[in-house]
Design a protein around this motif. Structure first.
Motif, PDB file in Angstrom:
ATOM      1  N   GLU A   9      41.090  42.205  37.319  1.00 40.77           N
ATOM      2  CA  GLU A   9      42.385  42.039  37.992  1.00 40.77           C
ATOM      3  C   GLU A   9      42.351  42.639  39.391  1.00 40.77           C
ATOM      4  OE1 GLU A   9      45.780  40.230  38.488  1.00 40.77           O
ATOM      5  OE2 GLU A   9      44.687  40.091  36.610  1.00 40.77           O
ATOM      6  N   ARG A  10      41.698  43.779  39.544  1.00 44.47           N
ATOM      7  CA  ARG A  10      41.581  44.432  40.858  1.00 44.47           C
ATOM      8  C   ARG A  10      40.768  43.562  41.828  1.00 44.47           C
ATOM      9  NH1 ARG A  10      40.604  50.603  41.446  1.00 44.47           N
ATOM     10  NH2 ARG A  10      42.648  50.528  42.383  1.00 44.47           N
ATOM     11  N   GLN A  11      39.648  43.011  41.369  1.00 40.56           N
ATOM     12  CA  GLN A  11      38.824  42.143  42.215  1.00 40.56           C
ATOM     13  C   GLN A  11      39.588  40.876  42.594  1.00 40.56           C
ATOM     14  OE1 GLN A  11      35.641  41.900  39.330  1.00 40.56           O
ATOM     15  NE2 GLN A  11      34.227  42.942  40.743  1.00 40.56           N
ATOM     16  N   LEU A  12      40.314  40.337  41.641  1.00 42.26           N
ATOM     17  CA  LEU A  12      41.108  39.135  41.894  1.00 42.26           C
ATOM     18  C   LEU A  12      42.192  39.419  42.931  1.00 42.26           C
ATOM     19  CD1 LEU A  12      41.322  36.216  41.027  1.00 42.26           C
ATOM     20  CD2 LEU A  12      42.748  36.944  39.119  1.00 42.26           C
ATOM     21  N   THR A  13      42.831  40.562  42.831  1.00 46.31           N
ATOM     22  CA  THR A  13      43.857  40.951  43.802  1.00 46.31           C
ATOM     23  C   THR A  13      43.256  41.063  45.193  1.00 46.31           C
ATOM     24  OG1 THR A  13      45.140  42.113  42.128  1.00 46.31           O
ATOM     25  CG2 THR A  13      45.509  42.764  44.412  1.00 46.31           C
ATOM     26  N   ARG A  14      42.107  41.674  45.309  1.00 45.91           N
ATOM     27  CA  ARG A  14      41.445  41.805  46.619  1.00 45.91           C
ATOM     28  C   ARG A  14      41.044  40.447  47.177  1.00 45.91           C
ATOM     29  NH1 ARG A  14      37.909  47.012  45.036  1.00 45.91           N
ATOM     30  NH2 ARG A  14      39.477  48.564  45.570  1.00 45.91           N
ATOM     31  N   LEU A  15      40.523  39.583  46.331  1.00 49.12           N
ATOM     32  CA  LEU A  15      40.139  38.246  46.775  1.00 49.12           C
ATOM     33  C   LEU A  15      41.353  37.495  47.297  1.00 49.12           C
ATOM     34  CD1 LEU A  15      37.847  36.034  46.873  1.00 49.12           C
ATOM     35  CD2 LEU A  15      38.806  35.250  44.707  1.00 49.12           C
ATOM     36  N   ARG A  16      42.445  37.533  46.544  1.00 44.95           N
ATOM     37  CA  ARG A  16      43.673  36.844  46.990  1.00 44.95           C
ATOM     38  C   ARG A  16      44.184  37.442  48.287  1.00 44.95           C
ATOM     39  NH1 ARG A  16      45.504  37.002  41.186  1.00 44.95           N
ATOM     40  NH2 ARG A  16      46.416  38.982  41.791  1.00 44.95           N
ATOM     41  N   ARG A  17      44.164  38.766  48.407  1.00 42.14           N
ATOM     42  CA  ARG A  17      44.664  39.438  49.611  1.00 42.14           C
ATOM     43  C   ARG A  17      43.828  39.081  50.829  1.00 42.14           C
ATOM     44  NH1 ARG A  17      43.568  45.545  49.639  1.00 42.14           N
ATOM     45  NH2 ARG A  17      41.579  44.732  50.340  1.00 42.14           N
ATOM     46  N   ASP A  18      42.508  39.062  50.674  1.00 41.30           N
ATOM     47  CA  ASP A  18      41.618  38.923  51.818  1.00 41.30           C
ATOM     48  C   ASP A  18      41.224  37.488  52.152  1.00 41.30           C
ATOM     49  OD1 ASP A  18      41.677  41.682  51.872  1.00 41.30           O
ATOM     50  OD2 ASP A  18      39.711  41.917  50.916  1.00 41.30           O
TER      51      ASP A  18
END
Length: 135
Positions: free
Chosen positions: A90-99
């Motif tokens: 979930e953390r990696q997915l959040t970063r991918l979506r953000r960036d």
């Protein structure tokens, strides 16, 4: 060069900004199950505009939500560039979506917001270097 020579343009490698393979999304279970996306395979090329069209309720928004990592697929695979979304925490997915992903949500209220407010809202959410460089 002779008349029998065939000119073949160089092959251009097409990179997908996002793609889905056999993507399915089902809400509910058993008799109450509703299939919103049914085994869709699609690729969106980098640097190109694409449109998804269909009648209301045909799964367009659901497909985009799944391909952007906002909603998990029931089955199949979704990628942003070469990153498979269901392999991310979930953390990696959040970063991918953000960036890496820009979102424009369907909303009647968003259409009444000025361009300046939209831009500043997006910039507040994303770490962007805003320094002006000479040259």
């Amino acid at each position: 060069m002779s008349a029998t020579d065939v000119l073949v343009p160089p092959r251009r490698t097409v990179h997908s900004a996002a793609n889905a393979v056999e993507a399915s999304k089902v809400y509910g279970e058993g008799e109450n199950a509703v299939t919103a996306v049914d085994k869709v395979t699609v690729a969106f090329e980098q640097g190109r505009f694409s449109a998804i069209m269909g009648p209301s309720g045909s799964g367009k928004s659901t497909l985009m939500h799944c391909m952007a990592g906002l909603d998990p697929l029931t089955s199949g695979r979704a990628f942003i560039a070469d990153v498979e979304l269901n392999t991310l925490s979930e953390r990696q997915l959040t970063r991918l979506r953000r960036d890496k992903v820009g979102f424009i949500f369907q909303s009647t209220t968003w259409s009444r917001v000025s361009r300046r407010s939209k831009t500043s809202s997006c910039l507040r959410c994303s770490p962007v270097d805003l320094r002006i460089r000479p040259g």
